[in-house]
Design a protein around this motif. Structure first.
Motif, mmCIF file in Angstrom:
data_model
loop_
_atom_site.group_PDB
_atom_site.id
_atom_site.type_symbol
_atom_site.label_atom_id
_atom_site.label_comp_id
_atom_site.label_asym_id
_atom_site.label_seq_id
_atom_site.Cartn_x
_atom_site.Cartn_y
_atom_site.Cartn_z
ATOM 1 N N ILE A 129 -18.752 0.290 6.686
ATOM 2 C CA ILE A 129 -17.900 -0.908 7.329
ATOM 3 C C ILE A 129 -19.012 -1.803 7.515
ATOM 4 C CG2 ILE A 129 -16.454 -1.572 9.014
ATOM 5 C CD1 ILE A 129 -15.130 1.146 8.600
ATOM 6 N N ARG A 151 -13.863 5.834 0.200
ATOM 7 C CA ARG A 151 -13.491 4.804 0.812
ATOM 8 C C ARG A 151 -13.457 4.946 2.311
ATOM 9 N NH1 ARG A 151 -8.670 4.757 -2.355
ATOM 10 N NH2 ARG A 151 -7.665 5.665 -0.768
ATOM 11 N N PRO A 152 -14.270 3.924 3.029
ATOM 12 C CA PRO A 152 -14.412 4.186 4.559
ATOM 13 C C PRO A 152 -13.074 4.284 5.424
ATOM 14 C CG PRO A 152 -15.341 1.793 3.614
ATOM 15 C CD PRO A 152 -14.560 2.519 2.414
ATOM 16 N N SER A 153 -12.110 3.655 4.830
ATOM 17 C CA SER A 153 -10.925 3.958 5.887
ATOM 18 C C SER A 153 -10.693 5.450 5.800
ATOM 19 C CB SER A 153 -9.917 3.384 5.152
ATOM 20 O OG SER A 153 -9.591 3.811 3.901
ATOM 21 N N ILE A 157 -11.648 -2.234 3.900
ATOM 22 C CA ILE A 157 -12.321 -1.116 3.746
ATOM 23 C C ILE A 157 -11.012 -0.035 3.204
ATOM 24 C CG2 ILE A 157 -13.850 -1.334 5.740
ATOM 25 C CD1 ILE A 157 -11.771 -0.273 7.632
ATOM 26 N N ASP A 158 -10.270 -0.712 2.464
ATOM 27 C CA ASP A 158 -9.415 0.027 1.676
ATOM 28 C C ASP A 158 -8.862 -0.603 0.585
ATOM 29 O OD1 ASP A 158 -7.747 2.326 1.077
ATOM 30 O OD2 ASP A 158 -6.483 2.580 2.816
ATOM 31 N N ARG A 195 -18.180 -8.459 3.230
ATOM 32 C CA ARG A 195 -17.417 -7.741 4.589
ATOM 33 C C ARG A 195 -18.671 -8.030 5.528
ATOM 34 N NH1 ARG A 195 -15.912 -2.805 2.744
ATOM 35 N NH2 ARG A 195 -18.283 -2.122 3.040
ATOM 36 N N LYS A 216 0.961 -1.035 0.192
ATOM 37 C CA LYS A 216 0.101 -0.040 0.026
ATOM 38 C C LYS A 216 0.951 1.212 -0.013
ATOM 39 C CE LYS A 216 -3.685 2.459 0.369
ATOM 40 N NZ LYS A 216 -4.833 2.589 -0.592
ATOM 41 N N ASN A 223 -6.996 -2.383 7.625
ATOM 42 C CA ASN A 223 -7.996 -1.859 6.702
ATOM 43 C C ASN A 223 -8.054 -2.644 5.788
ATOM 44 O OD1 ASN A 223 -8.722 0.051 8.567
ATOM 45 N ND2 ASN A 223 -7.308 1.768 7.561
ATOM 46 N N GLY A 252 -21.768 -2.515 6.512
ATOM 47 C CA GLY A 252 -22.556 -3.325 5.409
ATOM 48 C C GLY A 252 -23.426 -2.617 4.775
#
Lengths: 226, 815
Positions: B728, B807-809, A54-55, A81, A9, A49, B730
């Motif tokens: 995250i 993006r959730p992050s 989530i990434d 997820r 990453k 992540n 859902g």
């Protein structure tokens, strides 16, 4: 259960590239309890992540139950997820405007459970987590330990096979921290796979295997328990 | 210190530039629209208020009742002004009269000849020597007191003087009409004096022949002049009105007895304040340019709401933004800042924004003024308005507005946030805190309330616009009872030379393929109709009926069908019988078993015979039901020639008409109107209202969308982390979209429910002005609310779309 191959990453900010992960390959078996350790900025949270979908990685492969995750589209990833992964964060990440009950119930809402089924399941988990008397309160009205219990309850509500925990005790005092670790330990004993990021040696002692990260690379893997 | 606040203010606004920009644009547009409407309303309210002693100037109107008919008209008999002047010296300073010239006919121009050049003057009238004593126009040349005392004298406006004489002096020069020559005795300045009086030139009344004057001076029932009085300051207008009616009652009685008229009725005169004349829409023969005050009230309400909407946006964004700055306030308080210092900081930021918005708004107003003037048919200027009578008030109002807006929008964050307790800051949205530290209500609720008000205005505007549009379309498509398409109405010269050749002229006009039909006409639909007193058998049962004079081909040309009897016979000089054709409404009024062949008599002894009944047609506007109409045949004298042209051959026909015209009228221009356009122009004020409503709706939609976009942006930003968590856990894109949008849609729906009855009441009132109107359908409301929902959804969606794809992050790392 989880296999990564050469996960990399790279973050780009204003023309500067920062490599957070360099070709991380990891294998996690079902029922494992793995702790990822390392100094601040070594890429622990980034790895979590990426594992939590989530990434997006810059390079590398990720197989979840044998499925190539990065070849999936966004919807498939969301689907995967919400059915398979639960999250516990250091700062709890509860939604302020929802009550304890509603926070815990949320994953089931997104999974499309019926109201009655949701109620039964939430009551069961709330009972197990000793949160029954707090379920109508808002997160701000709870202590840190209680909030983290809510977060754990939310993570396990849909019975995901994998829980990702990012410094779950980082914001808690030692008593509450231990309480949360005991819950995670028990979950693992019941068969839930856990991958946890932490700085705490004592927390790491709950796990079966410790992965040391440094500068985005795995430098060491120790098995603590068999 | 204050400079320091401004400096910090500028920095903060720059840092939050997208919000600042939204705020400034929204506010600037709101202010610009407010200023436009203000200028318009102000210009309307200024009508006839600028005359010296205007509070003592009145127009006299006539209210008469004959048998069962009563009419209110703007006209009075010629003799009234002089009778007042001679009989009420104690009460009246001056009285004056101005001749009626058909205000419904914009083509009623007169040609003036100077040095063999022909000039067109839109509105020439006749008045007595007191006109300029009552209405103190500024005289550029000549003496206003002496200007109209002698026969064959004329006073012209500066525009006419410039058109004809350029830079030369006009005084003493001679201008010719077809009838006689006039000497210019004065030039008056008409500009910047909004008035219901529209004349461009005025001729002295004693230019009329002695015989004519004698005739006019002997008749109390011949209504042909507008009469004005300037009362002495000490005169009570009510007492004067009573005294005048006592006096005129006696005089009329004498007149009726002398003329042996058997009439059962009364005539009452009323005094109408000169400043109210422009707002009178009920009188016959009045200026069609008069405005209904309800429009001004509606516009003023809209202006207020637009400004309110823009201010709400500002306050909304300010409170939302202040959330983000709660921590900053905490820090400042720790460092020792007290409330007034914090307040000053916020108010100075607000001041910067509002001042910037005002500068942009006024520039916008200046830039768009020509377009706006075109839209409302005025000649407004921002500078002109600032330097006008009410200019100081206007300027002060603008400055006051800057401060009020700055303070209101600055005071919320300043006072409320400075009350904040750190614990509440950390908890986020709980903004308003009681003295005990308890949360009373959240700013979220206040914001929702403000957004609802915005949408009440927006939806109200949308539904109103739909209703006005539907009504105008309904009028456009409504069957008039005749075919106005491709009909040209040509104004004919009013002199005997032409009258003698009118039939010849008509005959020649018809000699071209592109011309289908031609007729002479004294009256045309949409133009002022005459009124005459008629009776059938019993002379005590007199009716005041509308009266048209038309030529041979009139009904065929307009395609008005006959219901009973026959059309007018061919003109026969030997036949002295007066023939009448009546409409169905008149037939109903006359209530006779056999109409055809029955005689119809006028009070001045003219007997005629009814030979036919035509189907009802809308000869007046849709503001009125179809009234009884008596149509007489006129073989020679006519005001108009109606020409039906073949569709698509207008140019050929016009070229032919021009050729024929020039042969008959060498010193006059051809003036014509298409009948359908003329009829559309009857609703000019309504079309103007439609355009204004459409533009204002667009503005309101834009401003409130801007507000909603800004607000939702901010609130979404506040909830970025929550949205990340939901993803995250859902939450799909649809889940999140619904979550974010549904709150706003509920508000819009609520606003629709509140706006609907208000719009219904207002629009019902507007529609009641028309004799025929649409039914207000539920669909208009559904459509209005639905459009608002779609607009609100789209606005929020544009903003949400960005978040959904984040993006959730990134959201989790957002603090």
């Amino acid at each position: 259960m989880v296999i990564t191959e050469g996960l990399t990453k790279v973050f780009k900010a204003e023309g500067v590239e920062t490599i957070a992960l360099r070709g991380v390959s990891l294998k996690v078996e079902r029922g494992d309890f793995i702790t990822v350790m390392g100094p601040s900025g070594c890429g622990k949270t980034t790895l979590l992540n990426l594992l939590g979908l989530i990434d997006e990685p810059s390079a590398g492969k990720y197989y979840f139950f044998g499925q190539d995750v990065y070849s999936m589209n966004e919807r498939q990833k969301t689907e995967l997820r919400k059915r398979n992964i639960g999250f516990v964060f250091q700062n709890f990440n509860l939604i302020d405007d929802l009550t304890v009950y509603e926070n815990i119930e949320l994953p089931l809402v997104y999974l499309g459970w019926k109201k009655k089924e949701r109620k039964e399941r939430v009551e069961e988990v709330v009972g197990n987590m000793k949160l029954s008397h707090k379920k109508r309160l808002f997160p701000a009205q709870l202590s840190g330990g209680q909030q983290q219990r809510v977060a754990v309850a939310r993570a396990i509500i849909a019975k995901p096979p994998l829980i990702l925990a990012d410094e779950p005790t980082g914001n808690l005092d030692s008593i509450h921290g231990e309480e949360v670790m005991n819950i995670l330990g028990n979950l693992n004993k019941e068969g839930t796979t856990i991958i946890m990021v932490t700085h705490s040696q004592s927390d790491a002692a709950f796990s079966r295997k410790i992965v040391h990260l440094f500068d985005g690379q795995i430098i060491n893997e120790n098995i603590t328990k068999v | 210190m204050f400079v320091n606040y401004l400096k910090i203010g500028f920095r903060i606004l720059y840092r939050q530039r997208s919000y600042s920009l939204l705020n400034i644009i929204g506010l600037a547009m709101g202010i610009a629209v407010f200023v436009f409407i203000f200028l318009y309303v102000q210009s309307e309210l200024r009508y006839d208020k600028h005359w010296s002693g205007s509070e003592n100037i009145y127009r006299i109107t006539t209210d008469y009742r004959v048998s069962e008919n009563s009419e209110q008209i703007a006209l009075t008999p010629f003799l009234l002004a002089e009778k007042i002047q001679n009989n009420f010296p104690e009460e009246v300073e001056y009285s004056t009269k101005i001749f009626f010239s058909d205000p419904s006919d914009v083509n009623d121009m007169s040609s003036l000849i100077y040095n063999d050049e022909v000039y067109e003057v839109p509105d020439i009238t006749i008045g007595d020597s007191n006109v300029f004593r009552v209405f103190d126009y500024y005289f550029v040349e000549g003496n206003k007191d002496l200007s109209l005392t002698k026969p064959n004298t004329m006073v012209i406006s500066t525009q006419v003087a410039e058109m004809i004489f350029g830079d030369e002096m006009a005084l003493g020069k001679k201008l010719k009409t077809h009838i006689r020559e006039y000497t210019i005795t004065g030039v008056f300045e008409k500009r910047c004096k909004p008035s219901h009086l529209s004349f461009d030139a005025i001729v002295s009344v004693n230019s009329l022949t002695e015989k004519n004057i004698e005739l006019l001076n002997s008749d109390w029932f011949w209504m042909n002049c507008y009469t004005y009085v300037k009362l002495k300051p000490e005169t009570n207008y009510h007492d004067f009105e009573n005294a005048l009616n006592d006096f005129s009652g006696r005089e009329i009685k004498k007149f009726v007895e002398k003329a042996k008229i058997n009439i059962n009725g009364y005539t009452d005169y009323s005094l109408e304040k000169i400043s109210n004349v422009h707002f009178n829409k009920v009188l016959l023969y009045d200026n069609p340019g008069n405005t209904d005050k309800i429009y001004l009230i509606v516009f003023a309400i809209i202006a207020g709401f637009i400004l309110l909407t823009a201010s709400i946006n500002y306050i909304n964004l300010a409170t939302a933004r202040s959330l983000k700055r709660a921590k900053e306030i905490g820090v400042l308080k720790v460092l020792g800042a007290v409330r007034y210092q914090l307040s000053l900081q916020y108010i100075s930021e607000s001041l910067i924004l509002t001042t910037l918005a005002f500068v942009i708004a006024l520039s916008l107003v200046e830039l768009l003024m020509p377009q706006f003037n075109h839209l409302v048919g005025k000649d407004l200027t921002l500078v002109g308005s600032l330097f006008s009578q009410g200019g100081i008030i206007f300027g002060s109002l603008l400055v006051l507005l800057i401060f009020v807006l700055s303070i209101i929008s600055g005071i919320f964050p300043a006072f409320v946030l400075s009350y904040l307790k750190p614990v509440n800051v950390l908890k986020g949205n709980k903004m308003i805190v009681g003295k005990g530290g308890n949360q009373q209500y959240s700013a979220g609720r206040l914001r929702k309330f403000l957004v609802t008000i915005q949408y009440i205005v927006t939806i109200g505007m949308i539904i109103s616009t739909i209703i006005i549009y539907q009504q105008m379309m309904f009028l456009k498509k409504h069957d008039l009872g005749f075919k106005p398409e491709n009909v040209m109405v040509i104004n004919l010269p009013q002199d005997t030379t032409f009258n003698d050749r009118a039939s010849e002229f008509i005959y020649e006009l018809s000699g071209e393929e592109s011309v289908e039909q031609v007729t002479l006409a004294g009256n045309a639909p949409g133009y002022t109709a005459g009124k005459r007193m008629f009776f059938t058998d019993d002379s005590s049962k007199i009716m005041s009926l509308n009266y048209f004079m038309v030529g041979q081909n009139y009904f065929k040309l307009l395609e008005i069908p006959l219901v009973e009897g026959r059309f007018f016979p061919e003109f026969d000089a030997k036949d002295s019988t007066v023939y009448y054709i009546i409409n169905q409404a008149a037939a109903d009024t006359l209530k006779m078993d056999t109409l055809i062949g029955h005689s119809l008599k006028t009070t001045f002894g003219l007997d005629g015979k009814i030979i036919g009944v035509v189907r009802n047609f809308h000869f007046s506007s849709f503001y009125k039901n179809i009234e009884p109409l008596v149509i007489a045949f006129s073989g020679k004298r006519a005001r108009y020639a109606l020409v039906r042209v073949k569709g698509g051959q207008h140019d050929v026909a016009l070229a032919h008409i021009n050729n024929v015209w020039n042969k008959y009228n060498r010193n006059q221009y051809l003036h014509y109107t298409y009948l359908d356009e003329k009829l559309t122009s009857l609703y000019n004020s309504d079309y103007k209202m439609l355009s204004l409503f459409t533009y204002f709706s667009i503005f309101v939609i834009f401003i409130s969308s801007l507000g909603l976009y800004g607000l939702s942006s901010f609130l979404i930003e506040q909830r970025t982390k929550e949205l990340g968590i939901r993803k995250i856990l859902g939450g799909t894109a649809n889940n999140i979209l619904l979550l974010l949008v549904k709150d706003y849609l509920k508000l819009v729906l609520l606003a629709g429910i509140i706006a609907s009855p208000l719009v219904y009441i207002l629009m019902s009132k507007w529609l009641s002005m028309f004799a025929i109107s649409i039914e207000i359908s539920t669909w208009y409301f559904v459509l209005g609310i639905l459009s608002a929902l779609i607009i609100a959804f789209t606005t929020v969606f544009i903003r949400v779309y960005k978040v959904i794809n984040k993006r959730p992050s990134l959201a989790l790392s957002y603090e």
